[in-house]
Design an enzyme around this catalytic site. Structure first.
Site, PDB file in Angstrom:
ATOM      1  N   HIS A  71      -7.321  -3.019   8.933  1.00  0.00           N
ATOM      2  CA  HIS A  71      -8.420  -3.856   8.443  1.00  0.00           C
ATOM      3  C   HIS A  71      -9.325  -4.236   9.622  1.00  0.00           C
ATOM      4  O   HIS A  71      -9.530  -5.420   9.896  1.00  0.00           O
ATOM      5  CB  HIS A  71      -7.885  -5.123   7.777  1.00  0.00           C
ATOM      6  N   HIS A 105      -2.942   2.406   8.184  1.00  0.00           N
ATOM      7  CA  HIS A 105      -3.943   1.683   7.399  1.00  0.00           C
ATOM      8  C   HIS A 105      -4.260   0.375   8.110  1.00  0.00           C
ATOM      9  O   HIS A 105      -3.356  -0.393   8.448  1.00  0.00           O
ATOM     10  CB  HIS A 105      -3.425   1.404   5.992  1.00  0.00           C
ATOM     11  N   HIS A 108     -12.692  -3.263   2.175  1.00  0.00           N
ATOM     12  CA  HIS A 108     -11.242  -3.329   2.376  1.00  0.00           C
ATOM     13  C   HIS A 108     -10.832  -3.015   3.804  1.00  0.00           C
ATOM     14  O   HIS A 108     -10.282  -3.855   4.494  1.00  0.00           O
ATOM     15  CB  HIS A 108     -10.565  -2.371   1.390  1.00  0.00           C
ATOM     16  N   GLU A 164       0.809  -1.217   0.000  1.00  0.00           N
ATOM     17  CA  GLU A 164       0.000   0.000   0.000  1.00  0.00           C
ATOM     18  C   GLU A 164       0.850   1.278   0.000  1.00  0.00           C
ATOM     19  O   GLU A 164       0.338   2.366   0.287  1.00  0.00           O
ATOM     20  CB  GLU A 164      -0.950   0.015   1.205  1.00  0.00           C
ATOM     21  N   TYR A 211      -9.689  21.556  22.981  1.00  0.00           N
ATOM     22  CA  TYR A 211      -9.826  20.468  23.956  1.00  0.00           C
ATOM     23  C   TYR A 211      -8.456  19.977  24.406  1.00  0.00           C
ATOM     24  O   TYR A 211      -7.519  19.912  23.626  1.00  0.00           O
ATOM     25  CB  TYR A 211     -10.590  19.303  23.321  1.00  0.00           C
ATOM     26  N   TYR A 232     -20.437  12.878  18.599  1.00  0.00           N
ATOM     27  CA  TYR A 232     -19.632  14.073  18.319  1.00  0.00           C
ATOM     28  C   TYR A 232     -18.155  13.772  18.090  1.00  0.00           C
ATOM     29  O   TYR A 232     -17.419  14.560  17.495  1.00  0.00           O
ATOM     30  CB  TYR A 232     -19.796  15.118  19.420  1.00  0.00           C
TER      31      TYR A 232
END
Length: 211
Positions: free
Chosen positions: A94, A92, A154, A74, A207, A113
């Site tokens: 799965h 990334h 994916h 990837e 925050y 939120y």
């Protein structure tokens, strides 16, 4: 060793990712950018066996800058995210709920939120084969204005200005997908209106602890 600190952080992130159930087997990948170089996980290597020396380093065109294992399949998606955003780290995954949801909806809506920690409701990029230029391009388009994207059939990708932030967003995204799944089992969930999401987004800018 080039990008020594980044390599250590990537190994630590991969082990956290696997322990949290965000990956299956050798799936998923992690990268961190410094300047014109990117450290990225190798392809097909078990996270339990990964060491900092086994992390790959490439330039922004994807060319290896030192000998070592082949980088993640990837890599095109990671490089596209770096080219299209101000990110300095990409995760990334799965994960079960995010991947399941990617097969059913076109967007993870404002169920809570905390979706604003990802920039807003998370879009689903159209399916494209893993490792392809088409997937890389679709991911970045769907990520516009966001720090997360769901990939049809994916998985998911998140990014941030630091690797811990990109990883935390992966955890948040999976939690939101699981929340939406659980709510839909009981009925049609109430969603937060756009104006409230926008207000929360502004509030989240301040925050946490300040320097």
């Amino acid at each position: 060793m080039l990008l020594a600190d980044e390599r250590v952080r990537i190994v630590e992130c991969c082990r956290r990712m696997a322990a949290a159930g965000l990956t299956v087997g050798t799936s998923g990948n992690v990268s961190e950018r410094r300047g014109d170089l990117v450290a990225i996980t190798p392809t097909g290597v078990d996270y339990g066996e990964l060491t900092p020396a086994g992390v790959c380093v490439v330039d922004l065109q994807g060319r290896a800058v030192e000998e070592g294992p082949l980088p993640s399949s990837e890599l095109p998606m990671h490089l596209a995210v770096y080219a299209g955003t101000g990110a300095r780290a990409v995760v990334h995954t799965h994960p079960l709920y995010a991947t399941a949801l990617s097969t059913l909806v076109d967007e993870l809506p404002g169920i809570h939120y905390l979706v604003m920690q990802l920039g807003g409701p998370v879009r689903v990029a159209p399916y494209a084969r893993y490792g392809s230029a088409e997937l890389a391009e679709a991911s970045v388009r769907a990520m516009a204005g966001r720090s997360a994207v769901l990939l049809r059939n994916h998985g998911a990708t998140t990014c941030g200005d630091t690797l811990p932030r990109a990883y935390d967003r992966a955890v948040t995204l999976e939690w939101l997908c699981r929340l939406y799944h659980q709510a839909r089992l009981l009925g049609e969930p109430a969603l937060l209106p756009d104006d409230e999401l926008a207000a929360v987004g502004e509030q989240l800018r301040t925050y946490g602890q300040r320097p």
